[in-house]
Scaffold this motif. Structure first.
Motif, PDB file in Angstrom:
ATOM      1  N   GLN A  63      -7.255 -18.547   5.786  1.00  0.00           N
ATOM      2  CA  GLN A  63      -6.593 -17.362   6.233  1.00  0.00           C
ATOM      3  C   GLN A  63      -5.709 -16.766   5.296  1.00  0.00           C
ATOM      4  OE1 GLN A  63      -4.746 -17.339  10.290  1.00  0.00           O
ATOM      5  NE2 GLN A  63      -4.451 -15.194  10.114  1.00  0.00           N
ATOM      6  N   HIS A  64      -5.799 -15.505   5.044  1.00  0.00           N
ATOM      7  CA  HIS A  64      -4.979 -14.891   4.022  1.00  0.00           C
ATOM      8  C   HIS A  64      -4.178 -13.877   4.548  1.00  0.00           C
ATOM      9  CE1 HIS A  64      -8.063 -15.992   1.101  1.00  0.00           C
ATOM     10  NE2 HIS A  64      -7.308 -16.152   0.279  1.00  0.00           N
ATOM     11  N   SER A  65      -2.697 -13.897   4.032  1.00  0.00           N
ATOM     12  CA  SER A  65      -1.771 -12.844   4.633  1.00  0.00           C
ATOM     13  C   SER A  65      -1.255 -11.917   3.376  1.00  0.00           C
ATOM     14  CB  SER A  65      -0.755 -13.344   5.455  1.00  0.00           C
ATOM     15  OG  SER A  65       0.122 -12.660   5.789  1.00  0.00           O
ATOM     16  N   ILE A  66      -1.438 -10.790   3.509  1.00  0.00           N
ATOM     17  CA  ILE A  66      -0.969  -9.984   2.215  1.00  0.00           C
ATOM     18  C   ILE A  66       0.196  -9.640   2.351  1.00  0.00           C
ATOM     19  CG2 ILE A  66      -1.811  -7.928   0.781  1.00  0.00           C
ATOM     20  CD1 ILE A  66      -3.685 -10.020   0.934  1.00  0.00           C
ATOM     21  N   THR A  67       1.057  -9.676   1.412  1.00  0.00           N
ATOM     22  CA  THR A  67       2.648  -9.370   1.262  1.00  0.00           C
ATOM     23  C   THR A  67       2.658  -8.017   0.615  1.00  0.00           C
ATOM     24  OG1 THR A  67       3.233 -11.740   1.316  1.00  0.00           O
ATOM     25  CG2 THR A  67       4.909 -10.046   0.560  1.00  0.00           C
ATOM     26  N   ALA A  68       1.918  -7.776  -0.470  1.00  0.00           N
ATOM     27  CA  ALA A  68       2.073  -6.753  -1.116  1.00  0.00           C
ATOM     28  C   ALA A  68       0.974  -6.541  -1.995  1.00  0.00           C
ATOM     29  CB  ALA A  68       3.298  -6.501  -2.034  1.00  0.00           C
ATOM     30  N   GLN A  69       0.509  -5.047  -2.182  1.00  0.00           N
ATOM     31  CA  GLN A  69      -0.646  -4.835  -3.264  1.00  0.00           C
ATOM     32  C   GLN A  69      -0.270  -3.700  -3.839  1.00  0.00           C
ATOM     33  OE1 GLN A  69      -4.070  -3.585  -1.071  1.00  0.00           O
ATOM     34  NE2 GLN A  69      -3.303  -4.198   0.731  1.00  0.00           N
ATOM     35  N   ASP A  70      -0.573  -3.538  -5.210  1.00  0.00           N
ATOM     36  CA  ASP A  70      -0.336  -2.575  -6.133  1.00  0.00           C
ATOM     37  C   ASP A  70      -1.576  -2.084  -6.753  1.00  0.00           C
ATOM     38  OD1 ASP A  70       2.657  -2.305  -6.009  1.00  0.00           O
ATOM     39  OD2 ASP A  70       2.622  -4.249  -6.539  1.00  0.00           O
ATOM     40  N   HIS A  71      -1.870  -0.791  -7.162  1.00  0.00           N
ATOM     41  CA  HIS A  71      -3.197  -0.403  -7.473  1.00  0.00           C
ATOM     42  C   HIS A  71      -2.671   0.472  -8.762  1.00  0.00           C
ATOM     43  CE1 HIS A  71      -4.940  -2.289  -4.184  1.00  0.00           C
ATOM     44  NE2 HIS A  71      -3.962  -1.771  -3.387  1.00  0.00           N
ATOM     45  N   GLN A  72      -3.420   0.622  -9.864  1.00  0.00           N
ATOM     46  CA  GLN A  72      -3.205   1.443 -10.915  1.00  0.00           C
ATOM     47  C   GLN A  72      -4.615   1.929 -11.337  1.00  0.00           C
ATOM     48  OE1 GLN A  72      -1.257  -0.368 -14.113  1.00  0.00           O
ATOM     49  NE2 GLN A  72       0.667  -0.214 -13.191  1.00  0.00           N
ATOM     50  N   PRO A  73      -4.803   3.216 -11.864  1.00  0.00           N
ATOM     51  CA  PRO A  73      -6.018   3.682 -12.600  1.00  0.00           C
ATOM     52  C   PRO A  73      -6.165   3.334 -13.972  1.00  0.00           C
ATOM     53  CG  PRO A  73      -4.342   5.504 -12.318  1.00  0.00           C
ATOM     54  CD  PRO A  73      -3.883   4.325 -11.520  1.00  0.00           C
ATOM     55  N   THR A  74      -7.022   2.901 -14.670  1.00  0.00           N
ATOM     56  CA  THR A  74      -7.002   2.504 -15.914  1.00  0.00           C
ATOM     57  C   THR A  74      -7.603   4.032 -16.835  1.00  0.00           C
ATOM     58  OG1 THR A  74      -9.197   1.731 -15.850  1.00  0.00           O
ATOM     59  CG2 THR A  74      -7.339   0.154 -15.519  1.00  0.00           C
ATOM     60  N   PRO A  75      -7.415   4.134 -17.973  1.00  0.00           N
ATOM     61  CA  PRO A  75      -7.906   4.900 -18.883  1.00  0.00           C
ATOM     62  C   PRO A  75      -9.640   5.198 -18.713  1.00  0.00           C
ATOM     63  CG  PRO A  75      -6.201   3.927 -20.092  1.00  0.00           C
ATOM     64  CD  PRO A  75      -6.441   2.889 -18.672  1.00  0.00           C
ATOM     65  N   ASP A  76     -10.119   4.181 -18.520  1.00  0.00           N
ATOM     66  CA  ASP A  76     -11.649   3.963 -18.492  1.00  0.00           C
ATOM     67  C   ASP A  76     -12.163   4.445 -17.299  1.00  0.00           C
ATOM     68  OD1 ASP A  76     -10.634   1.619 -17.829  1.00  0.00           O
ATOM     69  OD2 ASP A  76     -12.286   0.554 -19.016  1.00  0.00           O
ATOM     70  N   SER A  77     -11.389   4.766 -16.196  1.00  0.00           N
ATOM     71  CA  SER A  77     -11.870   5.093 -14.913  1.00  0.00           C
ATOM     72  C   SER A  77     -11.944   3.781 -13.821  1.00  0.00           C
ATOM     73  CB  SER A  77     -13.137   5.885 -14.656  1.00  0.00           C
ATOM     74  OG  SER A  77     -12.677   7.261 -15.373  1.00  0.00           O
ATOM     75  N   CYS A  78     -11.453   2.789 -14.159  1.00  0.00           N
ATOM     76  CA  CYS A  78     -11.388   1.591 -13.414  1.00  0.00           C
ATOM     77  C   CYS A  78     -10.021   1.545 -12.605  1.00  0.00           C
ATOM     78  CB  CYS A  78     -11.305   0.472 -14.266  1.00  0.00           C
ATOM     79  SG  CYS A  78     -13.090   0.286 -15.198  1.00  0.00           S
ATOM     80  N   ILE A  79      -9.976   0.442 -11.673  1.00  0.00           N
ATOM     81  CA  ILE A  79      -8.919   0.207 -11.003  1.00  0.00           C
ATOM     82  C   ILE A  79      -8.545  -1.092 -11.099  1.00  0.00           C
ATOM     83  CG2 ILE A  79      -7.846   0.434  -8.682  1.00  0.00           C
ATOM     84  CD1 ILE A  79     -10.000   2.549  -7.980  1.00  0.00           C
ATOM     85  N   LEU A  80      -7.082  -1.224 -11.498  1.00  0.00           N
ATOM     86  CA  LEU A  80      -6.433  -2.453 -11.370  1.00  0.00           C
ATOM     87  C   LEU A  80      -5.516  -2.842 -10.189  1.00  0.00           C
ATOM     88  CD1 LEU A  80      -5.531  -5.088 -13.488  1.00  0.00           C
ATOM     89  CD2 LEU A  80      -3.805  -3.797 -14.022  1.00  0.00           C
TER      90      LEU A  80
END
Length: 126
Positions: free
Chosen positions: A65-82
């Motif tokens: 069982q996973h419990s997420i504390t925090a998540q962050d997302h960024q767009p990349t210059p080549d249209s991906c998502i980190l």
């Protein structure tokens, strides 16, 4: 506050979907990878959908069982998502452990897939 940027919406949806699949039935995770996907799991490298699913399916626990504390997302210059995730997990009757996981998501033919993934337990003084 307004709506979240699209990359945050996509990243958050992916993270929720990933951990739901992982916690319920890891063998179903193949749908989010492609043959060129790479996984680094605790320093071990795996490449390709089959090798990644084999690794995740063979992890030595019955339930998790996973419990997420925090998540962050960024767009990349080549249209991906980190996406970076920090949280805790509990496997079988083991103690709760912290973890960090990073995903690189790419839209291929209208579907978001994971091309790169890195996982580490947050273990100190080991």
């Amino acid at each position: 506050m307004g709506d979240k940027p699209i990359w945050e919406q996509i990243g958050s949806s992916f993270v929720q979907h990933y951990y739901q699949l992982f916690d319920a039935d890891r063998t179903q995770l193949g749908a989010i990878y492609i043959d060129a996907s790479c996984l680094t799991w605790e320093g071990q490298q795996f490449q390709g959908k089959a090798a990644i699913v084999e690794k995740l399916s063979s992890l030595p626990f019955q339930k998790i069982q996973h419990s997420i504390t925090a998540q962050d997302h960024q767009p990349t210059p080549d249209s991906c998502i980190l996406s970076m995730v920090v949280g805790q997990l509990k496997a079988d009757d083991d103690q709760v452990l912290g973890f960090q996981q990073t995903f690189l998501l790419k839209n291929i033919q209208g579907a978001w897939v994971c091309t790169n993934e890195v996982f580490r337990l947050a273990l100190h003084n080991v």
